[in-house]
Each structure stands twice: as structure tokens, then as C-alpha cells.
Design an enzyme around this catalytic site. Structure first.
Site, PDB file in Angstrom:
ATOM      1  N   CYS A  21       0.921  -1.151  -0.109  1.00 38.85           N
ATOM      2  CA  CYS A  21       0.096  -0.141   0.096  1.00 38.85           C
ATOM      3  C   CYS A  21       0.942   1.379   0.042  1.00 38.85           C
ATOM      4  CB  CYS A  21      -1.008  -0.005   1.117  1.00 38.85           C
ATOM      5  SG  CYS A  21      -2.278  -0.962   1.203  1.00 38.85           S
ATOM      6  N   HIS A  22       0.277   2.377  -0.488  1.00 42.20           N
ATOM      7  CA  HIS A  22       0.969   3.771  -0.691  1.00 42.20           C
ATOM      8  C   HIS A  22       0.736   4.373   0.682  1.00 42.20           C
ATOM      9  CE1 HIS A  22       0.820   2.388  -4.868  1.00 42.20           C
ATOM     10  NE2 HIS A  22       1.902   3.131  -5.097  1.00 42.20           N
ATOM     11  N   MET A  79      -8.288  -0.050   1.183  1.00 41.30           N
ATOM     12  CA  MET A  79      -7.284  -0.915   2.189  1.00 41.30           C
ATOM     13  C   MET A  79      -7.481   0.147   3.303  1.00 41.30           C
ATOM     14  SD  MET A  79      -6.880  -3.578   0.786  1.00 41.30           S
ATOM     15  CE  MET A  79      -5.948  -4.020   2.248  1.00 41.30           C
ATOM     16  N   GLU A  80      -7.506   1.105   3.440  1.00 38.63           N
ATOM     17  CA  GLU A  80      -7.607   2.054   4.391  1.00 38.63           C
ATOM     18  C   GLU A  80      -8.957   1.682   5.492  1.00 38.63           C
ATOM     19  OE1 GLU A  80      -4.125   3.610   2.569  1.00 38.63           O
ATOM     20  OE2 GLU A  80      -5.994   2.993   1.921  1.00 38.63           O
ATOM     21  N   ASP A 114     -11.112  -6.944  22.114  1.00 45.24           N
ATOM     22  CA  ASP A 114     -10.001  -6.681  23.411  1.00 45.24           C
ATOM     23  C   ASP A 114     -10.684  -5.970  24.551  1.00 45.24           C
ATOM     24  OD1 ASP A 114      -7.347  -6.524  24.722  1.00 45.24           O
ATOM     25  OD2 ASP A 114      -7.814  -4.165  24.277  1.00 45.24           O
TER      26      ASP A 114
END
Length: 201
Positions: A90-91, A156-157, A171
Site C-alpha cells: 500500500c502507498h 484498504m484504509e 479486546d
């Protein structure tokens, strides 16, 4: 060997090959230097199902670690900004905005029916076992929307933001629900760039 249908379902770019694979079949980072910057936006989702105790700790803000949704939102935003450090090809992108949203489905149940009764259970006992209602599971849908003005997209972000927000909920709640299940992580929408608009709906 792949069939025609398998080949047609493979995500390819306009040149007919995977964009992160070069002509020799090796992985490489796509050169976006010649591309023009434009507006890009993407929305992704991930879900986590919780038991009643965990669900109540979220909505009543009584979890021992603090506000579950606040921490998950911050984690998702932070993760989206770190995507290029997590996903190798990824960039680095200057993001305009990252937005994390939450929605509960209180009536979602993953186990409401019956489990098979042992052979030594009588028919009347078996009937009672079949009618037993098992604990509810509450489904939390997380959506992450990311926008930028850059040379490559932010799918993707958005996916990373939604995924890490879901992991953070786990969590925060694992003390009362280690059986929580994360799933259905996918892209819902994207716009901008050469490939244009995509909508999963």
C-alpha cells in the site's frame, strides 16, 4: 487449471493482470507517479457478535477498561492512518477524513434452536430440549469511511480501520465474552479513480 468462470472472477486491472504482480509474476509496488490526484472515498464494514453481558457493558458504558466504542473508534482511525505500515504494497496517503460508525442489531441470534438430545433422553424430555431457547447474541456492525484527494484509492484504509475497530471491541470485551466472533469484513462502497464507482449493495 482455472476454468473460464474462475478466471473471470479474479480481480484484474484494465491490462488483464493483477496490479501488484509484474510481468514475471513477482510482487511489486504499483508506480502511481504519473497518475493525477483526484477525490477518492471508500466505506468498509466489519461485524462482531457479543453475548448479552458484553453487549450491556458496551451500551451502558460499564466495561472495566472504559468506553468500548470510544476506544474502538480511536483505534480504527489510527489504524486507517497506518495502513501503509501494515499492508506491504500500500502507498502512503494523506487522508482527508476517517469516520467510524457503530450500529447494534439487538435481535440478532446465533443460537436459538435446538441441539440434538442424547439417545437416552425420553421423547418428552427431548421435546423440552428442542424448545429451549439459547442465549442471544448481539451483533455490532462497524463501518469505516475514508476519503482523500490523492493518486490511489483508500479501500484498504477503510478495511483496516473497520477491522482494527472490531478487534479493539473484542479486546475491550474479552473479560466477559471470549466467545465474541468477528466476521463479514468487506468493502461496501468506493468512488474515484480509473475504476470509478463500486457498490456492494
Amino acid at each position: 487449471m482455472n476454468t473460464d468462470s474462475e478466471q473471470s472472477s479474479t480481480p484484474l486491472n484494465s491490462s488483464g493482470r493483477l496490479s501488484h504482480v509484474d510481468s514475471d509474476g513477482e510482487a511489486h509496488m504499483v508506480d502511481v507517479g504519473d497518475k493525477n490526484s483526484s477525490f477518492r472515498r471508500a466505506t468498509a464494514t466489519s461485524t462482531i457478535t457479543l453475548n448479552k453481558e458484553a453487549y450491556l457493558s458496551v451500551v451502558k458504558n460499564t466495561a472495566s477498561k472504559g468506553s468500548v466504542l470510544t476506544v474502538a473508534k480511536i483505534a480504527g482511525i489510527q489504524a486507517a492512518k497506518q495502513t501503509s505500515s501494515l499492508i506491504p504494497l500500500c502507498h502512503q496517503i494523506n487522508l482527508n477524513k476517517v469516520e467510524i460508525m457503530f450500529k447494534f442489531s439487538e435481535n440478532h441470534r446465533t443460537s436459538t434452536t435446538t441441539k440434538s438430545a442424547p439417545d437416552n433422553i425420553t421423547s418428552s424430555q427431548n421435546s423440552g430440549e428442542r424448545n429451549k431457547e439459547y442465549p442471544a447474541r448481539f451483533r455490532l456492525q462497524i463501518t469505516c469511511t475514508v476519503s482523500c484527494h490523492d493518486k490511489t484509492g483508500v479501500e484498504m484504509e477503510a478495511l483496516v480501520g473497520a477491522s482494527i475497530a472490531a478487534l479493539t471491541v473484542y479486546d475491550m470485551c474479552k473479560a466477559v465474552d471470549k466467545t465474541a466472533v468477528i466476521g463479514d469484513t468487506r468493502l461496501l462502497y468506493k468512488e474515484g479513480g480509473k475504476s470509478g464507482m463500486f457498490s456492494a449493495e
